[in-house]
Design a protein around this motif. Structure first.
Motif, PDB file in Angstrom:
ATOM      1  N   GLY A   1      32.199  51.090  27.773  1.00 36.41           N
ATOM      2  CA  GLY A   1      31.884  49.679  27.633  1.00 36.41           C
ATOM      3  C   GLY A   1      31.949  48.835  28.886  1.00 36.41           C
ATOM      4  N   MET A   2      32.025  49.446  30.033  1.00 32.30           N
ATOM      5  CA  MET A   2      32.214  48.680  31.272  1.00 32.30           C
ATOM      6  C   MET A   2      31.023  47.791  31.612  1.00 32.30           C
ATOM      7  SD  MET A   2      35.278  49.377  31.977  1.00 32.30           S
ATOM      8  CE  MET A   2      35.426  48.716  33.630  1.00 32.30           C
ATOM      9  N   ASP A   3      29.807  48.336  31.541  1.00 36.82           N
ATOM     10  CA  ASP A   3      28.626  47.528  31.867  1.00 36.82           C
ATOM     11  C   ASP A   3      28.460  46.385  30.872  1.00 36.82           C
ATOM     12  OD1 ASP A   3      28.078  49.160  34.030  1.00 36.82           O
ATOM     13  OD2 ASP A   3      26.560  50.338  32.990  1.00 36.82           O
ATOM     14  N   ALA A   4      28.654  46.670  29.584  1.00 30.54           N
ATOM     15  CA  ALA A   4      28.495  45.637  28.556  1.00 30.54           C
ATOM     16  C   ALA A   4      29.524  44.525  28.739  1.00 30.54           C
ATOM     17  CB  ALA A   4      28.620  46.254  27.163  1.00 30.54           C
TER      18      ALA A   4
ATOM     19  N   LEU B   1      38.542  27.629  45.972  1.00 30.82           N
ATOM     20  CA  LEU B   1      39.534  28.239  45.101  1.00 30.82           C
ATOM     21  C   LEU B   1      39.005  29.617  44.758  1.00 30.82           C
ATOM     22  CD1 LEU B   1      42.034  28.177  43.241  1.00 30.82           C
ATOM     23  CD2 LEU B   1      40.528  27.209  41.474  1.00 30.82           C
ATOM     24  N   LEU B   2      39.742  30.664  45.105  1.00 34.64           N
ATOM     25  CA  LEU B   2      39.338  32.033  44.820  1.00 34.64           C
ATOM     26  C   LEU B   2      40.194  32.554  43.671  1.00 34.64           C
ATOM     27  CD1 LEU B   2      37.730  34.609  45.487  1.00 34.64           C
ATOM     28  CD2 LEU B   2      39.572  35.204  47.082  1.00 34.64           C
ATOM     29  N   ILE B   3      39.544  32.984  42.607  1.00 37.39           N
ATOM     30  CA  ILE B   3      40.233  33.524  41.437  1.00 37.39           C
ATOM     31  C   ILE B   3      39.842  34.988  41.321  1.00 37.39           C
ATOM     32  CG2 ILE B   3      40.531  33.353  38.940  1.00 37.39           C
ATOM     33  CD1 ILE B   3      39.529  30.431  39.201  1.00 37.39           C
ATOM     34  N   TYR B   4      40.837  35.846  41.089  1.00 31.88           N
ATOM     35  CA  TYR B   4      40.571  37.271  40.918  1.00 31.88           C
ATOM     36  C   TYR B   4      41.044  37.682  39.525  1.00 31.88           C
ATOM     37  CZ  TYR B   4      40.808  42.274  41.088  1.00 31.88           C
ATOM     38  OH  TYR B   4      40.643  43.588  40.791  1.00 31.88           O
ATOM     39  N   ASN B   5      40.224  38.408  38.820  1.00 33.30           N
ATOM     40  CA  ASN B   5      40.583  38.991  37.530  1.00 33.30           C
ATOM     41  C   ASN B   5      39.995  40.392  37.446  1.00 33.30           C
ATOM     42  OD1 ASN B   5      40.219  35.842  36.533  1.00 33.30           O
ATOM     43  ND2 ASN B   5      41.828  36.936  35.453  1.00 33.30           N
ATOM     44  N   HIS B   6      40.432  41.147  36.438  1.00 28.62           N
ATOM     45  CA  HIS B   6      39.767  42.401  36.122  1.00 28.62           C
ATOM     46  C   HIS B   6      39.391  42.364  34.650  1.00 28.62           C
ATOM     47  CE1 HIS B   6      43.257  44.283  34.057  1.00 28.62           C
ATOM     48  NE2 HIS B   6      43.979  43.656  34.963  1.00 28.62           N
ATOM     49  N   TYR B   7      38.354  43.098  34.300  1.00 28.59           N
ATOM     50  CA  TYR B   7      37.836  43.044  32.935  1.00 28.59           C
ATOM     51  C   TYR B   7      38.068  44.332  32.152  1.00 28.59           C
ATOM     52  CZ  TYR B   7      33.726  45.418  34.924  1.00 28.59           C
ATOM     53  OH  TYR B   7      32.894  46.297  35.560  1.00 28.59           O
ATOM     54  N   ASP B   8      38.691  45.320  32.764  1.00 28.32           N
ATOM     55  CA  ASP B   8      38.957  46.557  32.027  1.00 28.32           C
ATOM     56  C   ASP B   8      40.359  46.516  31.433  1.00 28.32           C
ATOM     57  OD1 ASP B   8      39.939  46.703  34.696  1.00 28.32           O
ATOM     58  OD2 ASP B   8      40.146  48.863  34.521  1.00 28.32           O
ATOM     59  N   VAL B   9      40.548  47.333  30.402  1.00 29.39           N
ATOM     60  CA  VAL B   9      41.831  47.401  29.702  1.00 29.39           C
ATOM     61  C   VAL B   9      42.277  48.856  29.614  1.00 29.39           C
ATOM     62  CG1 VAL B   9      41.375  45.313  28.351  1.00 29.39           C
ATOM     63  CG2 VAL B   9      40.746  47.553  27.406  1.00 29.39           C
ATOM     64  N   GLN B  10      43.518  49.038  29.241  1.00 31.28           N
ATOM     65  CA  GLN B  10      44.055  50.377  29.028  1.00 31.28           C
ATOM     66  C   GLN B  10      43.548  50.927  27.696  1.00 31.28           C
ATOM     67  OE1 GLN B  10      46.021  52.245  31.141  1.00 31.28           O
ATOM     68  NE2 GLN B  10      45.445  50.625  32.567  1.00 31.28           N
ATOM     69  N   PRO B  11      43.474  52.247  27.558  1.00 31.22           N
ATOM     70  CA  PRO B  11      43.100  52.818  26.255  1.00 31.22           C
ATOM     71  C   PRO B  11      44.090  52.369  25.177  1.00 31.22           C
ATOM     72  CG  PRO B  11      43.048  54.503  27.967  1.00 31.22           C
ATOM     73  CD  PRO B  11      43.680  53.275  28.575  1.00 31.22           C
ATOM     74  N   PRO B  12      43.627  52.179  23.952  1.00 26.77           N
ATOM     75  CA  PRO B  12      44.510  51.649  22.903  1.00 26.77           C
ATOM     76  C   PRO B  12      45.425  52.694  22.269  1.00 26.77           C
ATOM     77  CG  PRO B  12      42.315  51.974  22.027  1.00 26.77           C
ATOM     78  CD  PRO B  12      42.242  52.295  23.504  1.00 26.77           C
ATOM     79  N   GLU B  13      45.233  53.960  22.589  1.00 25.36           N
ATOM     80  CA  GLU B  13      46.044  55.006  21.975  1.00 25.36           C
ATOM     81  C   GLU B  13      47.508  54.880  22.400  1.00 25.36           C
ATOM     82  OE1 GLU B  13      41.894  56.117  21.961  1.00 25.36           O
ATOM     83  OE2 GLU B  13      43.157  55.630  23.627  1.00 25.36           O
TER      84      GLU B  13
END
Length: 182
Positions: A45-48, A88-100
């Motif tokens: 789901g990274m591209d989406a 103002l520079l804001i950094y985030n990431h959009y990936d998450v850890q696996p839910p298992e």
């Protein structure tokens, strides 16, 4: 006027009303982010998710660019301000850890679920919730038409993945250096 009725010119009451008015739409936005799996470790789901984040940033008036880099998409967003000499520079990431392990979840991991006064779901706290929150404040500021030159600035937002396989390359730093050098 009663003690429970705020004065119409009370700035804190005005701020409270603006925050209250934006709360449910912001939680809805966070719910859409949580509903989009983005698991770098599983290439899921990274591209989406990057496209969803780009859509949300564009709705906030940002120009969004996907610079060519190795690995999953990096988003670089920019919104001009009244003063472009401050950024103002804001950094985030959009990936998450696996839910298992899934059996430990009391609700579906990719559904933002209210549990009392908490919101539970994969990414609510790290880091999709931070993205939604960082966009919440400027939205309230714009809604209230707060114009204070001390706080006017250009905004740059860099959104990457936290995948350690990609951390070894310095793609975000290289891109920022390229932007700085024109």
């Amino acid at each position: 006027m009663s003690a429970t009725t705020p004065a119409t010119n009370d700035p804190l009451a005005t701020l409270d009303r603006a925050v209250e008015a934006r709360l449910e739409p912001s939680l809805g936005e966070l719910g859409r982010l949580v509903a989009q799996p983005s698991i770098a470790a599983q290439s899921l789901g990274m591209d989406a998710c990057a496209e969803l984040v780009a859509t949300m940033l564009r709705a906030r008036g940002f120009e969004v660019d996907f610079p060519r880099v190795a690995g999953f998409p990096v988003l670089v967003a920019e919104r001009a301000g009244a003063r472009n000499d401050r950024t103002l520079l804001i950094y985030n990431h959009y990936d998450v850890q696996p839910p298992e392990p899934l059996e430990l979840w009391t609700s579906p991991p990719f559904t933002a679920t209210r549990d009392g006064d908490r919101l539970v779901g994969r990414g609510v706290s790290d880091d999709k919730g931070h993205f939604a929150l960082a966009g919440f404040g400027p939205g309230v500021k714009l809604e209230l038409e707060i114009r204070d030159p001390r706080y006017e600035r250009k905004e740059d937002w860099v959104i990457d993945t936290a995948d350690p396989r990609q951390r070894e390359n310095v793609r975000v730093q290289q891109h920022l250096q390229h932007r700085r050098n024109g």
